[in-house]
Design a protein around this motif. Structure first.
Motif, PDB file in Angstrom:
ATOM      1  N   UNK A  80       0.834  -1.209   0.000  1.00  0.00           N
ATOM      2  CA  UNK A  80       0.000   0.000   0.000  1.00  0.00           C
ATOM      3  C   UNK A  80       0.865   1.254   0.000  1.00  0.00           C
ATOM      4  N   UNK A  81       1.953   1.230   0.788  1.00  0.00           N
ATOM      5  CA  UNK A  81       2.859   2.378   0.817  1.00  0.00           C
ATOM      6  C   UNK A  81       3.515   2.571  -0.552  1.00  0.00           C
ATOM      7  N   UNK A 118      -6.883  14.712  -9.787  1.00  0.00           N
ATOM      8  CA  UNK A 118      -7.852  14.745  -8.692  1.00  0.00           C
ATOM      9  C   UNK A 118      -8.192  13.330  -8.234  1.00  0.00           C
ATOM     10  N   UNK A 119      -8.440  12.430  -9.205  1.00  0.00           N
ATOM     11  CA  UNK A 119      -8.773  11.045  -8.857  1.00  0.00           C
ATOM     12  C   UNK A 119      -7.598  10.347  -8.179  1.00  0.00           C
ATOM     13  N   UNK A 120      -6.397  10.594  -8.710  1.00  0.00           N
ATOM     14  CA  UNK A 120      -5.200   9.998  -8.095  1.00  0.00           C
ATOM     15  C   UNK A 120      -5.024  10.517  -6.673  1.00  0.00           C
ATOM     16  N   UNK A 166      -4.875   9.611  -0.981  1.00  0.00           N
ATOM     17  CA  UNK A 166      -5.293   9.990   0.371  1.00  0.00           C
ATOM     18  C   UNK A 166      -5.989   8.837   1.070  1.00  0.00           C
ATOM     19  N   UNK A 167      -6.830   8.122   0.342  1.00  0.00           N
ATOM     20  CA  UNK A 167      -7.579   6.999   0.924  1.00  0.00           C
ATOM     21  C   UNK A 167      -6.622   5.907   1.406  1.00  0.00           C
ATOM     22  N   UNK A 168      -5.656   5.554   0.535  1.00  0.00           N
ATOM     23  CA  UNK A 168      -4.720   4.477   0.902  1.00  0.00           C
ATOM     24  C   UNK A 168      -3.833   4.903   2.067  1.00  0.00           C
ATOM     25  N   UNK A 227      -5.746   5.085   5.360  1.00  0.00           N
ATOM     26  CA  UNK A 227      -6.051   3.750   5.891  1.00  0.00           C
ATOM     27  C   UNK A 227      -4.809   3.106   6.513  1.00  0.00           C
ATOM     28  N   UNK A 228      -3.675   3.257   5.841  1.00  0.00           N
ATOM     29  CA  UNK A 228      -2.435   2.699   6.398  1.00  0.00           C
ATOM     30  C   UNK A 228      -2.086   3.394   7.714  1.00  0.00           C
ATOM     31  N   UNK A 229      -2.157   4.734   7.698  1.00  0.00           N
ATOM     32  CA  UNK A 229      -1.838   5.481   8.916  1.00  0.00           C
ATOM     33  C   UNK A 229      -2.760   5.120  10.065  1.00  0.00           C
TER      34      UNK A 229
END
Length: 610
Positions: free
Chosen positions: A47-48, A100-102, A107-109, A112-114
């Motif tokens: 994910x990172x 924008x989509x990227x 941000x989502x990934x 979630x990891x954080x």
């Protein structure tokens, strides 16, 4: 309240940050291994990697916009080429949509990891601290524990969502922008390089000018929060009302708030002349570019589209450079937070669960207790609190412990419920060493009622169900009736569903004790420890409560730490402690006839109650 170091943030919004000396000191005292930090992120390495890839892709895609803008200005509009105009404008729109989509996906990934790492750290610290002995909680401020679990761990998320992301984003953006600028005009790129250093230097000076003010503001904010916590808690409100300190507290709060107003104003005004200078510098950069483009020697035949595209790129290169300058301070601050939290995780519990616990069924325990050569030395002291204590308490019998304050009675009580372990000797139940019993099982085998009853800020029902979550309504009322508390609870506005208040302040000390006794009855332990359970009560309340305690002790092995000797006259055996040793033992009447230490305690007790 203990406050964490400044939370690490990156980006160009507030200028570069200097490494906080407190962060350096924390890391010097407790270094953090990079491998240990990475271990928390290893389960999310893909994910990172995806976040870094998305950041690089977004930065590279956004670099095409200035070139498309140049195409529109230099080719499509002058030649009225509608097809090229549509393609270029469409390309600019696609770039905007794609980035924008990227950005949303990245941000989502990263979030979630954080959050996953924060969740693991929070639960690790919380469960680890639950295993600590009571001595840890008596020497550690509750505000510090709260700060570590909430603020410090919250600040760590910046490793993924800010610091690591900032490195990838700002580095990629700065490099890509510099390459694009050079591709458009190497001459103007050299001019920009001459102007950027003073702009960065000016911004850094502004940031450093504000830093000390900001640090002081944070300290005063901490003072303000501490005053709110102390003055407006149940205990604080009670103290201020009984001592008449409300006015003084209000004056201190007002002064702190006034100081904050001044600091806020100073923070806003700090470095304003430098900011004005920097604004002039930034305004001068496009002007110099336009000026250079107007001279044949420096223009190199640049088109208008190239100039506009270049100034667009040049205005955006400052932010990622400032972000990169912040990385060092942000990383040190983040590592300092890890150091503080790892400091808790590295604490060795004084009481450790057995690796292979004895299989013990609480419902079949008889309650035969033996204290064999028990000694105890506090971890931070040289003096023995207990030395060579021996006692045999047959199942169903009653042992009383008496002695002056500091004789070791409560210390022995804490060993009996394994809040601490003996330094020498052992304590057994049915022949099994307490250290070989699973801690959860032990709470069903041995129960304790202390003089300081703790009721959670919840309903009466919820407090009772802590002992037995599956207890029926009938069992709850039966336990309350046995504890002489059924009428009390029935008279409450909402009965069992009445909220007891913070630390049970809705009830008197005796009423809290009766609810605690009902809770212990629901636990139904084979062995019961009563640690001066009535010492804080008046004589009438004590007599009422003693009835409940007698009902609780019926049929159980009972060990009473007595403050008033009248409550233990019927004990099967009485141990008199002094200086951590047993100086007398026997029955009540026999000890009185002996005329020793117990008789002197009885005389003092009689004088106090007369």
């Amino acid at each position: 309240m203990d406050t964490p170091t400044t939370s690490p943030k990156t980006g160009g919004g507030h200028g570069p940050r200097r490494i906080d000396p407190r962060d350096r000191a924390q890391l010097a005292e407790s270094p953090v291994s990079g491998r240990r930090v990475i271990a928390y992120f290893r389960p999310y390495r893909w994910q990172v990697a995806a976040v870094v890839a998305l950041i690089v892709a977004s930065s590279l895609i956004s670099m095409t916009s200035p070139f498309l803008l140049r195409t529109v200005i230099d080719d499509a509009l002058p030649h009225q080429d509608v097809r090229l105009l549509l393609l270029a404008v469409g390309g600019m729109l696609l770039v905007t949509i794609a980035t924008a989509l990227i950005g949303v996906q990245q941000t989502w990934i990263s979030t979630r990891v954080g959050q996953a790492v924060m969740h693991r750290l929070r639960t690790d610290v919380f469960t680890h601290l639950q295993r600590q002995a009571m001595s840890f909680f008596t020497r550690t401020r509750s505000g510090e524990i709260t700060s570590r679990i909430t603020q410090d761990i919250g600040g760590m998320q910046s490793i993924v969502t800010s610091t690591a992301v900032s490195i990838a984003s700002n580095l990629t953006t700065a490099v890509a922008t510099a390459v694009a600028m050079a591709a458009l005009s190497w001459r103007l790129s050299l001019l920009s390089l001459l102007v950027l250093p003073p702009a960065i230097w000016t911004t850094r000076k502004v940031a450093l000018a504000r830093r000390e003010i900001t640090s002081e503001r944070q300290r005063r904010l901490s003072d303000l929060q501490a005053q709110v916590t102390e003055e407006l808690s149940v205990s604080g409100a009670l103290l201020s009302k009984t001592l008449g300190t409300a006015g003084r507290g209000a004056r201190e709060f007002t002064q702190t708030s006034t100081d904050l107003v001044g600091l806020e104003v100073r923070s806003e005004l700090a470095g304003r002349w430098r900011m004005a200078t920097m604004s002039i510098v930034f305004a001068a950069i496009p002007a110099l570019i336009y000026l250079a483009a107007g001279f044949p020697a420096t223009s190199g035949g640049m088109t208008i589209g190239t100039i506009i595209a270049f100034t667009t790129l040049q205005s955006g290169i400052f932010r990622p450079i400032m972000g990169l300058l912040n990385v060092g301070a942000s990383w040190v601050a983040s590592m300092a937070l890890f150091s503080r939290v790892f400091g808790y995780l590295d604490l060795e519990p004084e009481v450790t669960p057995p690796a292979t616990p004895v299989d013990l069924d609480p419902t079949t325990v008889r309650g035969d207790v033996r204290i064999e050569g028990v000694g105890y030395r506090y971890p931070d002291g040289d003096r023995l609190a207990l030395d060579g204590i021996d006692a045999v308490i047959p199942a169903g019998s009653h042992l009383a412990l008496v002695g002056a304050t500091g004789s070791g009675k409560s210390t022995l009580a804490s060993l009996l419920v394994r809040l601490a372990d003996p330094s020498t000797g052992r304590i057994t139940v049915d022949g099994v060493d307490l250290r070989d019993i699973d801690p959860q099982t032990l709470t069903h085998v041995i129960g304790i009622v202390t003089q300081e009853t703790y009721l959670a800020h919840d309903t009466v029902r919820a407090n009772l169900l802590l002992a037995d979550p599956d207890a029926t309504e009938a069992r709850l009322w039966q336990a309350l009736a046995t504890a002489q508390a059924a009428d009390l609870v029935a008279a409450l506005p909402e009965g069992l569903d009445t909220v007891v208040g913070a630390r049970g302040h809705r009830f008197s000390g005796g009423e809290q004790q009766r609810i605690a006794i009902a809770r212990t009855l629901l636990r139904d332990p084979a062995v019961l420890v009563l640690d001066e359970a009535t010492s804080a009560l008046d004589n009438d309340t004590e007599r009422e409560l003693q009835t409940a305690l007698d009902a609780l002790a019926r049929g159980r092995t009972t060990i009473t730490i007595a403050h008033r000797l009248s409550t233990i006259e019927a004990a099967d055996e009485i141990l008199v402690l002094s200086g951590g040793r047993v100086v007398e033992r026997g029955e009540h009447l026999a000890l009185l006839r002996r005329g020793g230490a117990y008789a002197r305690l009885a005389g003092e007790d009689l004088a106090l109650t007369a």
